[in-house]
Enzyme design. Structure first.
Site, short mmCIF file in Angstrom:
data_model
loop_
_atom_site.label_atom_id
_atom_site.label_comp_id
_atom_site.label_asym_id
_atom_site.label_seq_id
_atom_site.Cartn_x
_atom_site.Cartn_y
_atom_site.Cartn_z
N GLY A 20 3.58 -10.91 -20.20
CA GLY A 20 3.79 -11.72 -18.99
C GLY A 20 4.88 -11.28 -18.03
O GLY A 20 4.66 -11.23 -16.82
N ILE A 22 6.58 -8.32 -18.01
CA ILE A 22 6.80 -6.87 -17.94
C ILE A 22 5.76 -6.27 -17.01
O ILE A 22 4.57 -6.49 -17.22
CB ILE A 22 6.67 -6.22 -19.33
CG1 ILE A 22 7.64 -6.88 -20.31
CG2 ILE A 22 6.93 -4.72 -19.24
CD1 ILE A 22 7.55 -6.32 -21.72
N LYS A 90 -5.08 -7.37 -25.95
CA LYS A 90 -4.14 -6.77 -24.99
C LYS A 90 -4.11 -5.25 -25.10
O LYS A 90 -4.05 -4.56 -24.08
CB LYS A 90 -2.74 -7.36 -25.21
CG LYS A 90 -2.66 -8.82 -24.75
CD LYS A 90 -1.39 -9.50 -25.23
CE LYS A 90 -1.31 -10.93 -24.67
NZ LYS A 90 -0.19 -11.67 -25.30
#
Lengths: 320, 320
Positions: A20, A22, A90
């Protein structure tokens, strides 16, 4: 003027989707244009990183999970976090950005942290390491640039304390990118939370308003081959009821599977009925070491299947 | 049809200007749009970071400088690096990006590493710290958001070993950004070198070709006030020829200058004619501690002026 999708000119920003706080999506989209990425590794799940940090200082898995739930980090059903499914989604996105390869999520080998226990942190400490849940997307041939197949996987990893991934504490996230031109660059920051997430969304909206969003939010599909039977050094913890000749037996099994043993570690045995030791291996394929673990699990002395984790070696450990 | 500058629509990318291989300019230009930056701190000079790393392990300043010159890191005239002028130019650029403030380079307090000696690393180690040459741009009032004046300065800093800036090794660079929404995010990578620099230039060219360069390469001028008499905890090393009552005398001088002493450290004295001790202070202004150092330098027991370095405290040390 900008339809709802397709080729209508719609712009799509998704900076908050991975890590979130970065700006790793922006970095992979626009900073590696003239570079070749070898490997992307990330701690992309704050909940499990928080839990592993607590376990490192001696807390018990089930206590830590309850604490993470009380703090609102972990869901009532924590499966997506602790089984690694969130990291798997992710690392698939990061692999697409870094390598242009669409990796079917179901094809990604995925191990969570439910099998990690306090004793693994003790052995990791003997190795100058800690344990982190890491998503990895790596070319098999680091220097072959475009000819190495791509492995994508999620696993708790034995990480040297000197590595920047080890420095991600609490809910913090960290991503390391190894590329031909930059070597290792890293990005750390908060992984989630309403302010970091909102901030990333606002940055996306601003980029879209300013016309600064890349026309193709994902890179074109590349033809890199996938090979998820990845190669690594491995940590294998074998739990056993003590009897004679176990190390010799494990050695025979390893040899049969073509696994070369690098070192053997054993804590002092308190309880001969419930002891364990750790074997670290030379680089071998995942299929070799899982084969070895299956064989060991079938032996009389084994108390359940061994825990097997890839190890991050020092050659990728030094950072800049 | 982009002219040669002015308002002709020319685009300007300069990613390689600061921390060659770290996309910090891109990040500050496009990822903090909805955020408020409190502080930017960076290790932006690989040569001095290499030298300090060698000094940490016991090497002598002049030997290390010669070695850095032999390796091609340091110029024959190393002034720009070792006196901090290179970092000063870079922190002025980062301050402009983070705060929209044009900081005249001559107004930036700038101390290099020429006064740092092996004994400072010994004392730093006692404090759980190391020494890094750091460029800093920080709002005085962290939580006042838009009302705190901005301090910009360059100095060797006493940095906790747990801080991510301490983990920048060799020629590596690192930048930490503290903001309202993200907390501390950090960026590490190679600071220079032909491949990282070329890679950043290529990324700029690609962004310009794709129309993804921000229309204003620097943010609009803000009205933030500059106040370079910054506040910090300080490390003060006092070299003395031993005599009675020195600590009392230093205490009197500190009190007169309004400096509150936090701790006093002294290594065992080998040579009473050439000893030293270290005073760490509570938070005070640079002008107060430099006044104290001038007064101490005028005392009979002093062997030259004290070395004074700001200290990075743990509240900014934890990272994500």
């Amino acid at each position: 003027k900008g339809g709802g999708g397709g080729s209508g000119g719609a712009k799509f920003g998704y900076e908050a989707a991975v890590c979130g706080g970065i700006p790793i999506i922006n970095a992979l989209q626009s900073c590696y244009a003239g570079d070749v990425v070898h490997e992307v590794m990330g701690i992309c799940n704050g909940t499990t990183n928080y839990m592993l940090g607590k376990m490192e200082t001696g807390a018990d898995y089930s206590d830590v999970l309850r604490e993470a739930q009380d703090l609102g980090y972990a869901e009532a059903d924590p499966t997506a976090d602790v089984e690694g499914h969130d990291v798997r989604a992710k690392i698939a996105i990061l692999a697409k950005l870094a390598f242009g390869t669409t990796v079917p999520v179901e094809s990604i080998p995925c191990m969570g942290i439910t099998g990690v226990t306090a004793v693994d942190f003790e052995y990791a400490r003997l190795l100058g390491c800690t344990v982190k849940l890491v998503g990895t997307a790596a070319r098999l041939s680091k220097y072959g640039e475009r000819d190495g197949a791509l492995s994508v996987y999620v696993a708790p990893k034995v990480v040297p304390n000197s590595h920047l991934l080890a420095s991600a504490r609490g809910c913090g996230n960290a991503v390391a990118v190894d590329s031909a031109n930059l070597g290792v660059a890293s990005y750390t920051g908060p992984g989630a939370g309403r302010y970091p997430t909102a901030s990333s969304v606002v940055a996306d909206v601003r980029r879209i308003a300013d016309g600064l969003c890349p026309p193709d939010p994902f890179p074109l599909e590349s033809s890199i081959e996938l090979d998820n039977d990845y190669t690594s050094n491995f940590y294998v913890r074998i739990s056993f009821a003590d009897s004679l000749g176990i190390v010799r037996r494990v050695g025979e099994i390893a040899e049969r599977r073509g696994v070369s043993i690098h070192s053997i570690l054993q804590n002092p045995i308190d309880d001969r009925g419930a002891a364990d030791f750790v074997v670290t291996t030379e680089a071998c394929k995942l299929s070799q070491v899982t084969g070895m673990c299956e064989d060991v699990a079938g032996e009389d002395f084994a108390r359940g299947p061994p825990l097997c984790m890839p190890m991050l070696m020092e050659d990728f450990a030094r950072g800049p």
